[in-house]
Design a protein around this motif. Structure first.
Motif, PDB file in Angstrom:
ATOM      1  N   LYS A   4       0.831  -1.204   0.000  1.00 49.33           N
ATOM      2  CA  LYS A   4       0.000   0.000   0.000  1.00 49.33           C
ATOM      3  C   LYS A   4       0.869   1.258   0.000  1.00 49.33           C
ATOM      4  N   ASP A   5       1.910   1.244   0.838  1.00 43.63           N
ATOM      5  CA  ASP A   5       2.819   2.387   0.901  1.00 43.63           C
ATOM      6  C   ASP A   5       3.595   2.542  -0.406  1.00 43.63           C
ATOM      7  N   TYR A   7       2.658   1.589  -3.468  1.00 43.22           N
ATOM      8  CA  TYR A   7       1.778   2.098  -4.519  1.00 43.22           C
ATOM      9  C   TYR A   7       1.494   3.588  -4.326  1.00 43.22           C
ATOM     10  N   LEU A   8       1.283   3.972  -3.075  1.00 44.88           N
ATOM     11  CA  LEU A   8       1.017   5.379  -2.759  1.00 44.88           C
ATOM     12  C   LEU A   8       2.231   6.240  -3.105  1.00 44.88           C
ATOM     13  N   ILE A 192       5.780  10.243   2.525  1.00 43.72           N
ATOM     14  CA  ILE A 192       5.369   8.841   2.398  1.00 43.72           C
ATOM     15  C   ILE A 192       6.591   7.924   2.487  1.00 43.72           C
TER      16      ILE A 192
END
Length: 207
Positions: A4-5, A7-8, A192
């Motif tokens: 998730k991280d 892709y973000l 991020i």
């Protein structure tokens, strides 16, 4: 790094690169000038005083004070995790200078400046630093054991402060809107990355 991280991070990196590309080729020039003229038209003694205070909250002097404080806390409490404040600030500053030196965008006309600045315009260093610095502090507080309502208030206050710092750079005449948005985008991308590394334990020390 979690999927998730990852892709973000990729999403915001791509958006930041596209935005930088568009700024480099002057796509936003006309819109920048219109918004710039609109915002500086609100000049008043009170607004100038207010936005000078806001912009100081992400100035080199202020961040330097925070870094010195983090070093002192590290020495006093014997906890190296306080050095994260300084590390995050340094990473953001270096990244911003690298991007500025590549794009080399001139600042708006000095005739409208209410403060003195040097180096290039894109991306806004204050906007980028505010996003990374206050965003990371908000993250650390959010991950702490404080009340959920307090966490929500902290996140809202951090968002408002970051936004106001960006607006202050336009009002004070030293940046265009696309510079500020670019600073936000690159700041989010870097934030991020830093948070992802922190989760993984790469830059978060224990007592």
């Amino acid at each position: 790094m979690k999927k998730k991280d990852k892709y973000l991070l990729i999403i915001f990196l791509v958006i930041s690169l596209i935005w930088t590309f568009l700024v480099y080729f002057n796509v936003f020039d006309n819109l920048d000038i219109k918004i710039y003229d609109f915002i500086i038209s609100f000049k008043s003694d009170f607004n100038t005083y207010f936005f000078k205070i806001i912009t100081f909250l992400c100035s080199i002097k202020f961040i330097a004070i925070m870094c010195i404080t983090s070093i002192l806390l590290t020495l006093i409490k014997k906890d190296k995790s306080y050095l994260l404040i300084m590390l995050v600030s340094l990473i953001s500053s270096i990244a911003n200078l690298i991007i500025k030196s590549i794009i080399k965008r001139d600042r708006p006309d000095k005739i409208n400046w209410l403060i003195t600045e040097s180096n290039f315009s894109f991306p806004s260093g204050h906007s980028m630093m505010a996003t990374v610095f206050y965003g990371f502090l908000a993250y650390l507080l959010y991950k702490s054991k404080i009340n959920k309502n307090v966490k929500a208030i902290i996140l809202i206050m951090a968002f408002i402060l970051i936004l106001l710092i960006g607006i202050s750079r336009i009002y004070l005449g030293v940046h265009y809107t696309s510079d500020v948005i670019g600073g936000f985008l690159w700041g989010i991308t870097l934030l991020i990355l830093i948070i992802s590394l922190t989760k993984k334990g790469k830059i978060l020390w224990k007592h």
